[in-house]
Scaffold this motif. Sequence first.
Motif, PDB file in Angstrom:
ATOM      1  N   LEU A  13       6.887   8.292  -7.714  1.00  0.00           N
ATOM      2  CA  LEU A  13       5.763   7.393  -7.470  1.00  0.00           C
ATOM      3  C   LEU A  13       5.341   7.430  -6.011  1.00  0.00           C
ATOM      4  O   LEU A  13       4.150   7.412  -5.694  1.00  0.00           O
ATOM      5  CB  LEU A  13       6.127   5.963  -7.883  1.00  0.00           C
ATOM      6  CG  LEU A  13       6.278   5.720  -9.383  1.00  0.00           C
ATOM      7  CD1 LEU A  13       6.656   4.271  -9.653  1.00  0.00           C
ATOM      8  CD2 LEU A  13       4.981   6.073 -10.111  1.00  0.00           C
ATOM      9  N   ASN A  14       6.313   7.485  -5.127  1.00  0.00           N
ATOM     10  CA  ASN A  14       5.985   7.563  -3.702  1.00  0.00           C
ATOM     11  C   ASN A  14       5.197   8.813  -3.386  1.00  0.00           C
ATOM     12  O   ASN A  14       4.276   8.796  -2.559  1.00  0.00           O
ATOM     13  CB  ASN A  14       7.268   7.538  -2.863  1.00  0.00           C
ATOM     14  CG  ASN A  14       7.811   6.127  -2.742  1.00  0.00           C
ATOM     15  OD1 ASN A  14       7.115   5.159  -3.033  1.00  0.00           O
ATOM     16  ND2 ASN A  14       9.051   6.007  -2.312  1.00  0.00           N
ATOM     17  N   ALA A  15       5.579   9.920  -4.043  1.00  0.00           N
ATOM     18  CA  ALA A  15       4.891  11.176  -3.765  1.00  0.00           C
ATOM     19  C   ALA A  15       3.506  11.207  -4.397  1.00  0.00           C
ATOM     20  O   ALA A  15       2.557  11.702  -3.802  1.00  0.00           O
ATOM     21  CB  ALA A  15       5.741  12.344  -4.280  1.00  0.00           C
ATOM     22  N   VAL A  16       3.377  10.649  -5.598  1.00  0.00           N
ATOM     23  CA  VAL A  16       2.138  10.784  -6.347  1.00  0.00           C
ATOM     24  C   VAL A  16       1.113   9.719  -5.959  1.00  0.00           C
ATOM     25  O   VAL A  16      -0.034  10.026  -5.668  1.00  0.00           O
ATOM     26  CB  VAL A  16       2.412  10.736  -7.866  1.00  0.00           C
ATOM     27  CG1 VAL A  16       1.107  10.729  -8.638  1.00  0.00           C
ATOM     28  CG2 VAL A  16       3.266  11.920  -8.272  1.00  0.00           C
ATOM     29  N   GLY A  37       5.226   3.724  -1.525  1.00  0.00           N
ATOM     30  CA  GLY A  37       5.853   3.309  -0.275  1.00  0.00           C
ATOM     31  C   GLY A  37       6.986   2.309  -0.411  1.00  0.00           C
ATOM     32  O   GLY A  37       7.285   1.573   0.521  1.00  0.00           O
ATOM     33  N   VAL A  38       7.621   2.219  -1.587  1.00  0.00           N
ATOM     34  CA  VAL A  38       8.790   1.341  -1.693  1.00  0.00           C
ATOM     35  C   VAL A  38      10.054   2.189  -1.714  1.00  0.00           C
ATOM     36  O   VAL A  38      10.027   3.376  -2.035  1.00  0.00           O
ATOM     37  CB  VAL A  38       8.752   0.457  -2.964  1.00  0.00           C
ATOM     38  CG1 VAL A  38       7.529  -0.425  -2.955  1.00  0.00           C
ATOM     39  CG2 VAL A  38       8.810   1.306  -4.210  1.00  0.00           C
ATOM     40  N   SER A  39      11.153   1.550  -1.394  1.00  0.00           N
ATOM     41  CA  SER A  39      12.424   2.255  -1.416  1.00  0.00           C
ATOM     42  C   SER A  39      12.755   2.683  -2.836  1.00  0.00           C
ATOM     43  O   SER A  39      12.607   1.900  -3.779  1.00  0.00           O
ATOM     44  CB  SER A  39      13.526   1.333  -0.895  1.00  0.00           C
ATOM     45  OG  SER A  39      14.779   1.874  -1.233  1.00  0.00           O
ATOM     46  N   PRO A  40      13.228   3.913  -3.025  1.00  0.00           N
ATOM     47  CA  PRO A  40      13.629   4.341  -4.370  1.00  0.00           C
ATOM     48  C   PRO A  40      14.734   3.456  -4.943  1.00  0.00           C
ATOM     49  O   PRO A  40      14.904   3.393  -6.164  1.00  0.00           O
ATOM     50  CB  PRO A  40      14.143   5.766  -4.153  1.00  0.00           C
ATOM     51  CG  PRO A  40      13.534   6.200  -2.880  1.00  0.00           C
ATOM     52  CD  PRO A  40      13.344   4.987  -2.038  1.00  0.00           C
ATOM     53  N   TYR A  41      15.456   2.742  -4.089  1.00  0.00           N
ATOM     54  CA  TYR A  41      16.499   1.856  -4.604  1.00  0.00           C
ATOM     55  C   TYR A  41      15.908   0.707  -5.405  1.00  0.00           C
ATOM     56  O   TYR A  41      16.539   0.184  -6.327  1.00  0.00           O
ATOM     57  CB  TYR A  41      17.354   1.317  -3.460  1.00  0.00           C
ATOM     58  CG  TYR A  41      18.283   2.372  -2.932  1.00  0.00           C
ATOM     59  CD1 TYR A  41      19.341   2.832  -3.719  1.00  0.00           C
ATOM     60  CD2 TYR A  41      18.098   2.942  -1.688  1.00  0.00           C
ATOM     61  CE1 TYR A  41      20.178   3.823  -3.254  1.00  0.00           C
ATOM     62  CE2 TYR A  41      18.938   3.935  -1.222  1.00  0.00           C
ATOM     63  CZ  TYR A  41      19.979   4.374  -2.013  1.00  0.00           C
ATOM     64  OH  TYR A  41      20.812   5.365  -1.570  1.00  0.00           O
ATOM     65  N   ASN A  49       8.410  17.592  -9.609  1.00  0.00           N
ATOM     66  CA  ASN A  49       7.715  16.989  -8.486  1.00  0.00           C
ATOM     67  C   ASN A  49       7.838  17.837  -7.223  1.00  0.00           C
ATOM     68  O   ASN A  49       7.947  17.319  -6.127  1.00  0.00           O
ATOM     69  CB  ASN A  49       8.274  15.586  -8.240  1.00  0.00           C
ATOM     70  CG  ASN A  49       7.368  14.782  -7.361  1.00  0.00           C
ATOM     71  OD1 ASN A  49       6.158  14.932  -7.424  1.00  0.00           O
ATOM     72  ND2 ASN A  49       7.952  13.959  -6.532  1.00  0.00           N
ATOM     73  N   ALA A  50       7.882  19.141  -7.384  1.00  0.00           N
ATOM     74  CA  ALA A  50       7.933  20.101  -6.266  1.00  0.00           C
ATOM     75  C   ALA A  50       9.276  20.124  -5.573  1.00  0.00           C
ATOM     76  O   ALA A  50      10.015  19.146  -5.560  1.00  0.00           O
ATOM     77  CB  ALA A  50       6.833  19.819  -5.252  1.00  0.00           C
TER      78      ALA A  50
END
Lengths: 265, 331
Positions: free
Chosen positions: B92-95, B99-103, B150-151
């Motif tokens: 989600l951050n990449a797409v 901008g939230v922590s993956p945690y 996601n690359a």
Amino acid sequence: MTGHRSSAASDAATGNGASPGEPVIDVSGVDFGYTATPVVENVSLTVESGEYVAVVGPNGSGKSTLMKLMLGLLEPDEGTVRLFDEPAHAFDDGDRIGYVAQQASASKEMPITVREVVKMGRFPHVGFGRLSAEDWRIVDDALATVGMGDFADRRITNLSGGQRQRAFIARALASEADLLVLDEPTVGVDAESVEAFYDLLDALNERAITILLIEHDLSAVTDHADRVVCLNREVYFDGPTAEFVESDALARAFGTTATVVGDAR
Amino acid sequence: MNPVLQTSPLDPLLAPLYAVLDLWSAFMFLLWDLTGLGLLQYQFLHRAILVGLCIGVMAPLIGTFLVHRQLALIGDALAHTAFAGVAVGLFLNAVIDLGVSPYLTAVVVAMLAALLIEVISETTDAYNDVSMAIVLSTGFALGTTLISINAGGLAVGINQYLFGNLSTVSPENAAILLVLFVVIVATVALTRNQLLYVTFDETAAEVSGIPVTWYNRVMVMLTALVVVGAMQIMGVILVAAMLVVPVAGAAQVTRSFDGSLLVSIVLAELAVLLGIGVAYYAGATAGGVIVLVAVAIYVLAVVAGKVQTAVGDEETPTVGAIDAGEERTAD
């Protein structure tokens, strides 16, 4: 939650908490099956306050299922089950019922002392709170009642079967229950302890605690219970123990070979 | 020194916790002055130590209730679904540049998976190895798939989630962990009676009026929270060890439940602190060292338990007379 009950409610715990005439358990026209095949069929019976009732039947006769229905752990397909005049499955006044299972079901390797197990009997009274000094006194009294005071700080897994079952009785006593439900409590308990265990139940029954005993050991039943319910899917007999011994209900429910061993002694 | 290096949408919410982190850091610098221990000079290690200390409390706290219900493996299953959550977060951050922590996404996904495991077990009437294994592999498969489509760029970053990393505990992640810590400890403190009863004897707990199903759900969701919290340092693969090993060690040497809770926390803290220390000076991965130390402590506890039994301080008391009736005696 059942917690936060007023202290006045503990009056109910002296044994005659059920108001006069109110049956403790009232099963009426109950059918139940885990699948399409009924396990319990058209069962009706009433347990009055202060009675000592044994439910007997062969393996797979539905007696444990009937017990679960009575405790509200299962809901009947047909008919009604009432516990202290409330629908059993909605009943959550947990401090009125003490439950002692087959010890096999509680044989975990968990570090816990006898006193900590008995303490659980107070949980329905304290809810989310801490046990008061009074609660601890009741716990220690219950331990003394079953003669396990010296074992209070023992790890429960280090006890013998008979001692462990006494601890579970103490837990039921600590909850100040009016009704004690026992599911084949002496399976795996040595013979000597079994005698002492039933003497304890007799003594508790004299203190006006209603006892419902699910049992396969017919001799224990005929020696101790006032009333026998013989079950094999349906009720084959329901009446005083003496009449049960005379009747042919046993042969009909168990098949022809079964005899009451108790009266031979 | 401003600890808030990256910006996150949660920063305003977490601001008070950043203050707590600064306070902790000041305390650690003070400790560095007093002891001269080299690892105390880095601010990122201050955060790692704080996170480690929190893990040392909450993991055995929850683990005690799990292990004694024979649910030791549920932590492992949830850790692998949490990995899927991390992958969702990275994705989600990449797409969409969330901008939230993956945690945080890991918390959400792991809690959903926890509920799923619980509902499956309710309907099938048993926790079983098979459903646990399916959830575990599904989570991990989902994670790796999301990351791979996601690359390649993201694949570089996943080692810290798989194996944990002391140096990547950001202020934001440390603050999230503090929130998890408070939620977990407060929930257990409030419901300890019910959790104990359900753990020890589910049927009797149900009879005594405790809504067992709900407490089971609470328990697995707390487990999910612990797993995600501990993942930062321990990594997905080793996180379950903190739920199990200290608890197993404590069970060897204690006889009361309260005692075993306390001892398991002490053992876990010991493993965390020794592990971080050794990892720092040996340049090793903290998660692995912590688990090795924990296992060593467990072995010592087993030996201590055996010695305790052999020395035999337990002379058998006699069963007292039954004292229920008026003039009645047991025999």
